[in-house]
Design an enzyme around this catalytic site. Sequence first.
Site, mmCIF file in Angstrom:
data_model
loop_
_atom_site.group_PDB
_atom_site.id
_atom_site.type_symbol
_atom_site.label_atom_id
_atom_site.label_comp_id
_atom_site.label_asym_id
_atom_site.label_seq_id
_atom_site.Cartn_x
_atom_site.Cartn_y
_atom_site.Cartn_z
ATOM 1 C CB THR A 142 65.961 39.400 34.341
ATOM 2 O OG1 THR A 142 66.026 39.191 32.940
ATOM 3 C CG2 THR A 142 64.555 39.785 34.724
ATOM 4 N NE ARG B 125 63.805 35.736 23.864
ATOM 5 C CZ ARG B 125 64.049 35.901 25.157
ATOM 6 N NH1 ARG B 125 64.161 37.094 25.674
ATOM 7 N NH2 ARG B 125 64.192 34.848 25.950
ATOM 8 N N GLY C 185 60.690 37.711 25.756
ATOM 9 C CA GLY C 185 60.915 36.569 26.656
ATOM 10 C C GLY C 185 59.794 36.384 27.656
ATOM 11 C CG ASP C 186 60.896 34.614 31.366
ATOM 12 O OD1 ASP C 186 61.838 35.122 30.713
ATOM 13 O OD2 ASP C 186 60.965 34.419 32.592
ATOM 14 C CB THR D 177 65.978 35.862 36.455
ATOM 15 O OG1 THR D 177 67.069 36.082 35.550
ATOM 16 C CG2 THR D 177 66.505 35.192 37.710
ATOM 17 N N GLY D 178 65.807 33.780 33.882
ATOM 18 C CA GLY D 178 66.377 32.572 33.293
ATOM 19 C C GLY D 178 66.121 32.542 31.810
ATOM 20 N N GLY E 147 64.188 32.456 29.007
ATOM 21 C CA GLY E 147 62.769 32.786 28.922
ATOM 22 C C GLY E 147 61.889 31.796 28.189
HETATM 23 N N1 ASP Z 1 64.223 35.754 31.359
HETATM 24 C C1 ASP Z 1 64.823 36.762 30.537
HETATM 25 C C2 ASP Z 1 64.456 36.513 29.109
HETATM 26 O O1 ASP Z 1 64.466 35.387 28.678
HETATM 27 C C3 ASP Z 1 66.306 36.801 30.638
HETATM 28 C C4 ASP Z 1 66.811 36.905 32.030
HETATM 29 O O2 ASP Z 1 66.196 36.458 32.980
HETATM 30 O O3 ASP Z 1 67.892 37.487 32.167
HETATM 31 O O4 ASP Z 1 64.232 37.458 28.411
#
Ligand code: ASP
Length: 343
Positions: free
Chosen positions: A208, A236, A238-239, A259-260, A262
């Site tokens: 991300t 789905r 995410g965050d 980022t992480g 989610g």
């Molecule tokens: N946070 C993002 C998600 O879960 C993924 C990412 O940070 O790469 O969709």
Amino acid sequence: MIKNILFICSMLLIMTQCKPKEDSQETVVTERPEYAIVIHGGAGTILPENMTPDLEKQYKDKMNEALDMGEKVLAAGGTAIEAVEKTIHIMEDSPLFNAGKGAVFTNAGRNELDASFMEGENMNAGAIGGVTNVKHPISLARAVMEKSDHVMLSGEGAETFAAEQGLELVEPEYFYTERRWNALQRILSEDENKTELSESDPDKKHGTVGCVALDKNGNIAAGTSTGGMTNKKYGRIGDSPIIGAGTYADNNTCGVSSTGHGEYFIRYTVARDIAALMEFKGMTLEEAGDYVINKRLVEKGGTGGVVALDKNGNIAMPFNTPGMYRGYAKPGERELAIYKVAD
Ligand code: ASP
């Protein structure tokens, strides 16, 4: 006499409040620089042994290009919003990052993009989830923030709004990249029910992108854009498009882009928690970021990181994975890094 006692008491009170914290090593800047900008290009299992010098250079060059763009806007007196949008475009246009052009594939072999935007001056926010044909999802999030009565739009409705706003649309095939397609094939061949790439997979990272900027007027803006997670199913989301999880901005405290993994960032309202700890507990940005990412999230099993800046231009880039593509710039100052240990 009473007046004198009162005067002495209030002086003592002021002196104790101004006393520097003895247990903190950090230098907290209280005079705001002309501008500041911080970016990330995802966190995860990013290790020097999985990287070639050439690839590392490609990432650093792209991050430099993104920061150049943001600095150009901010130095010319542009808004934090404009800087965030243009900086993120550079990363959305690059196949290196899991956003825009380089988005990962869903289980069904599609690219579904999420993004969000927030401005700290008035807590305005905009977000989009699951769009498939918008070249710059961050611009659609900005349009939702500025030109609609809503905060969050999804799927076909969001795409209709994008068309009405005259945003650049592309065929869904535009988002195809061989690298991301192969990552999906690897995960599918390993185990149909698995939702994540294995730890050793070089693509096991959250690519991300995000940006937070502070402009000359003291306004903070934050934005995040992503393709989500490889092999995601059932629409789905995410965050990244969730205000308070993936993105947050408040001129009184800070701006954050996450980022992480989610699902954890949503459940533990990561971005908002950092601002809330500053607001309600009087923590510095560094203390709040460190607590949320390196303590609370680690205890809960959530992986990832954030980039953040506060109203005085202090920068924090905490992450609990082996690496995070990250960098920041202020007038006369720039830093880029990838791995946990300085590189
Ligand atoms: N946070 C993002 C998600 O879960 C993924 C990412 O940070 O790469 O969709």
